[in-house]
Design an enzyme around this catalytic site. Structure first.
Site, PDB file in Angstrom:
ATOM      1  N   ARG A  70     -10.113   1.330   8.479  1.00 30.95           N
ATOM      2  CA  ARG A  70      -9.446   0.059   8.770  1.00 30.95           C
ATOM      3  C   ARG A  70     -10.515  -0.914  10.100  1.00 30.95           C
ATOM      4  NH1 ARG A  70      -3.798   0.186   8.984  1.00 30.95           N
ATOM      5  NH2 ARG A  70      -2.453  -1.740   9.075  1.00 30.95           N
TER       6      ARG A  70
ATOM      7  N   ARG B 107      11.601  -0.854  11.034  1.00 28.34           N
ATOM      8  CA  ARG B 107      10.417  -0.773  11.952  1.00 28.34           C
ATOM      9  C   ARG B 107      10.279  -1.279  12.856  1.00 28.34           C
ATOM     10  NH1 ARG B 107       5.038   0.727   8.257  1.00 28.34           N
ATOM     11  NH2 ARG B 107       3.845  -0.954   9.764  1.00 28.34           N
TER      12      ARG B 107
ATOM     13  N   ARG C 216      -0.865  -9.238  13.619  1.00 25.89           N
ATOM     14  CA  ARG C 216      -0.576  -7.841  12.865  1.00 25.89           C
ATOM     15  C   ARG C 216      -1.812  -8.815  11.202  1.00 25.89           C
ATOM     16  NH1 ARG C 216       4.051  -5.124  10.909  1.00 25.89           N
ATOM     17  NH2 ARG C 216       2.591  -4.130   9.042  1.00 25.89           N
TER      18      ARG C 216
ATOM     19  N   ARG D 197      11.926  -5.243   4.832  1.00 26.19           N
ATOM     20  CA  ARG D 197      11.551  -3.593   4.861  1.00 26.19           C
ATOM     21  C   ARG D 197      12.227  -2.947   6.061  1.00 26.19           C
ATOM     22  NH1 ARG D 197       5.481  -1.732   5.408  1.00 26.19           N
ATOM     23  NH2 ARG D 197       5.504  -2.694   7.291  1.00 26.19           N
TER      24      ARG D 197
ATOM     25  N   LYS E 219       0.852  -1.392  -0.415  1.00 25.63           N
ATOM     26  CA  LYS E 219      -0.164   0.234   0.608  1.00 25.63           C
ATOM     27  C   LYS E 219       0.806   1.668  -0.282  1.00 25.63           C
ATOM     28  CE  LYS E 219      -2.068  -0.871   3.675  1.00 25.63           C
ATOM     29  NZ  LYS E 219      -1.548  -2.581   4.048  1.00 25.63           N
TER      30      LYS E 219
HETATM   31  P1  AP5 Z   1       5.332  -1.405   1.623  1.00 33.21           P
HETATM   32  O1  AP5 Z   1       5.049  -0.940   0.850  1.00 33.21           O
HETATM   33  O2  AP5 Z   1       5.542  -0.446   3.254  1.00 33.21           O
HETATM   34  O3  AP5 Z   1       3.774  -1.994   2.504  1.00 33.21           O
HETATM   35  P2  AP5 Z   1       2.384  -2.307   3.360  1.00 33.21           P
HETATM   36  O4  AP5 Z   1       0.760  -2.191   2.273  1.00 33.21           O
HETATM   37  O5  AP5 Z   1       2.476  -0.808   3.821  1.00 33.21           O
HETATM   38  O6  AP5 Z   1       2.340  -2.544   4.271  1.00 33.21           O
HETATM   39  P3  AP5 Z   1       2.002  -1.897   5.607  1.00 33.21           P
HETATM   40  O7  AP5 Z   1       3.133  -2.799   7.043  1.00 33.21           O
HETATM   41  O8  AP5 Z   1       3.424   0.002   6.111  1.00 33.21           O
HETATM   42  O9  AP5 Z   1       0.919  -1.973   6.483  1.00 33.21           O
HETATM   43  P4  AP5 Z   1       0.083  -2.001   7.633  1.00 33.21           P
HETATM   44  O10 AP5 Z   1      -1.255  -1.657   7.058  1.00 33.21           O
HETATM   45  O11 AP5 Z   1       0.539  -3.118   8.778  1.00 33.21           O
HETATM   46  O12 AP5 Z   1       0.888  -0.873   8.454  1.00 33.21           O
HETATM   47  P5  AP5 Z   1       0.329   1.056   8.468  1.00 33.21           P
HETATM   48  O13 AP5 Z   1       1.708   1.572   8.699  1.00 33.21           O
HETATM   49  O14 AP5 Z   1      -0.445   0.796   7.504  1.00 33.21           O
HETATM   50  O15 AP5 Z   1       5.958  -2.903   1.353  1.00 33.21           O
HETATM   51  C1  AP5 Z   1       6.024  -3.912   2.110  1.00 33.21           C
HETATM   52  C2  AP5 Z   1       7.515  -4.433   1.942  1.00 33.21           C
HETATM   53  O16 AP5 Z   1       7.018  -5.033   0.452  1.00 33.21           O
HETATM   54  C3  AP5 Z   1       8.613  -3.006   1.174  1.00 33.21           C
HETATM   55  O17 AP5 Z   1       9.955  -4.106   2.185  1.00 33.21           O
HETATM   56  C4  AP5 Z   1       8.210  -2.975   0.194  1.00 33.21           C
HETATM   57  O18 AP5 Z   1       9.414  -2.499  -0.355  1.00 33.21           O
HETATM   58  C5  AP5 Z   1       7.515  -4.563  -0.324  1.00 33.21           C
HETATM   59  N1  AP5 Z   1       7.594  -4.788  -1.775  1.00 33.21           N
HETATM   60  C6  AP5 Z   1       6.263  -3.388  -2.155  1.00 33.21           C
HETATM   61  N2  AP5 Z   1       5.408  -3.881  -3.476  1.00 33.21           N
HETATM   62  C7  AP5 Z   1       5.906  -4.953  -3.754  1.00 33.21           C
HETATM   63  C8  AP5 Z   1       5.836  -6.631  -4.412  1.00 33.21           C
HETATM   64  N3  AP5 Z   1       5.170  -6.131  -5.917  1.00 33.21           N
HETATM   65  N4  AP5 Z   1       6.707  -6.825  -5.174  1.00 33.21           N
HETATM   66  C9  AP5 Z   1       8.068  -7.494  -3.893  1.00 33.21           C
HETATM   67  N5  AP5 Z   1       8.300  -6.526  -2.527  1.00 33.21           N
HETATM   68  C10 AP5 Z   1       6.778  -5.579  -2.468  1.00 33.21           C
HETATM   69  O19 AP5 Z   1      -0.248   0.469  10.330  1.00 33.21           O
HETATM   70  C11 AP5 Z   1       0.767   0.059  10.918  1.00 33.21           C
HETATM   71  C12 AP5 Z   1      -0.146   0.356  12.260  1.00 33.21           C
HETATM   72  O20 AP5 Z   1      -0.498   1.290  13.051  1.00 33.21           O
HETATM   73  C13 AP5 Z   1      -1.141  -0.582  12.200  1.00 33.21           C
HETATM   74  O21 AP5 Z   1      -0.564  -2.350  12.952  1.00 33.21           O
HETATM   75  C14 AP5 Z   1      -1.704   0.204  14.058  1.00 33.21           C
HETATM   76  O22 AP5 Z   1      -1.932  -0.094  15.265  1.00 33.21           O
HETATM   77  C15 AP5 Z   1      -2.135   1.657  13.705  1.00 33.21           C
HETATM   78  N6  AP5 Z   1      -2.871   1.968  12.334  1.00 33.21           N
HETATM   79  C16 AP5 Z   1      -2.356   2.525  10.984  1.00 33.21           C
HETATM   80  N7  AP5 Z   1      -3.724   2.914  10.405  1.00 33.21           N
HETATM   81  C17 AP5 Z   1      -4.858   2.682  11.572  1.00 33.21           C
HETATM   82  C18 AP5 Z   1      -6.451   2.667  10.784  1.00 33.21           C
HETATM   83  N8  AP5 Z   1      -7.093   3.023   9.687  1.00 33.21           N
HETATM   84  N9  AP5 Z   1      -6.531   2.612  12.439  1.00 33.21           N
HETATM   85  C19 AP5 Z   1      -6.791   1.989  13.598  1.00 33.21           C
HETATM   86  N10 AP5 Z   1      -5.370   1.504  13.508  1.00 33.21           N
HETATM   87  C20 AP5 Z   1      -4.032   1.936  12.546  1.00 33.21           C
HETATM   88 MG    MG Z   2       3.047   1.737   4.628  1.00 31.72          MG
END
Ligand code: AP5
Ligand code: MG
Ligand code: ZN
Length: 218
Positions: free
Chosen positions: A88, A160, A171, A127, A13
């Site tokens: 979410r 991270r 997660r 990552r 994402k």
């Molecule tokens: P990346 O693009 O970083 O993946 P992502 O989908 O953004 O994954 P996240 O871990 O950021 O998602 P998340 O939803 O768990 O975390 P968030 O920060 O939102 O890619 C991942 C890796 O793969 C990278 O190394 C990249 O280079 C590689 N990659 C990407 N595409 C690829 C491809 N096509 N092929 C190969 N490799 C690839 O949330 C974190 C925390 O915040 C949550 O756990 C929660 O506690 C809190 N939080 C955030 N939003 C909310 C909400 N709305 N409500 C409540 N809590 C929330």
């Molecule tokens: Mg992300």
């Protein structure tokens, strides 16, 4: 355009959001990035959010919804936005819908980046992220041009805290229980577009761009 990005942790994402936001000049709003910034600045919100994030749990809806509603008042949201990691929960999705409805608006599309569980752990543990601008890299699949430094802003990339194997498993579990229901939520509204996230980053982006252009011309 008003776009939502859905998908499990590690689906890509954040990676796609950076590309979309640059190409279509809409702000990339990542609730995860906003929480992480607050944690590093030790704000009240950051202190509260950290308790949940370190465990891989969701930050409570009230905190998250207020945060996003507040972010929408920023001038850069005039022509739309790209939401990464919000909504979410069904409660967050309903809050977003009501917020937009009050202005006679709605989202254009919800993009689901689909990736099976077997890919996730590899992606998460390899990552590296930029603490300054939020860009995501991968030591194998998408390394920075200069080892250890962000391509976009030159800061040193870091791992991270919630990317440990144990927290990633939590997660994924939280995603399946609390966020997966949104897939049906948007499907029923005919707003869901699914893309296979196991393809190369550029391939995924091409498919998403095509879809955005079709939606934009409607
Ligand atoms: P990346 O693009 O970083 O993946 P992502 O989908 O953004 O994954 P996240 O871990 O950021 O998602 P998340 O939803 O768990 O975390 P968030 O920060 O939102 O890619 C991942 C890796 O793969 C990278 O190394 C990249 O280079 C590689 N990659 C990407 N595409 C690829 C491809 N096509 N092929 C190969 N490799 C690839 O949330 C974190 C925390 O915040 C949550 O756990 C929660 O506690 C809190 N939080 C955030 N939003 C909310 C909400 N709305 N409500 C409540 N809590 C929330
Ligand atoms: Mg992300
Ligand atoms: Zn950076």
């Amino acid at each position: 355009m008003k776009i939502i990005l859905l998908g499990p942790p590690g689906a890509g994402k954040g990676t796609q959001a950076k590309l979309i936001s640059e190409k279509y000049s809409i702000p990339h709003i990542s609730t995860g990035d906003i929480f992480r910034k607050n944690i590093s600045e030790k704000t009240q919100l950051g202190i509260k959010a950290k308790e949940y994030m370190d465990k891989g749990l969701l930050v409570p809806d009230e905190l998250t919804i207020d945060l996003v509603n507040d972010r929408f008042t920023n001038d850069d949201c005039k022509n739309g936005f790209l939401l990464d990691g919000f909504p979410r929960t069904v409660k967050q999705a309903e809050a977003l819908e009501n917020f937009l409805k009050a202005k006679g608006e709605g989202i254009d599309t919800a993009l689901l980046i689909e990736v099976p569980g077997s890919y996730i752990l590899d992606r998460m543990t390899g990552r590296r992220v930029c603490p300054s601008c939020g860009a995501s890299y991968h030591i194998k699949f998408n390394p920075p041009k200069v080892d250890g430094l962000c391509d976009l802003c030159g800061s040193a990339v870091v791992q991270r805290k919630d990317d440990s194997e144990e927290t990633v498993k939590e997660r994924i579990d939280v995603y399946e229980k609390q966020t997966q229901p949104l897939v049906d939520f948007y499907k029923q509204k005919n707003q869901l577009f699914v893309v296979d996230g196991t393809q190369l980053i550029d391939e995924v982006f091409k498919i998403i761009s095509n879809h955005i252009e079709i939606e934009g011309n409607k």
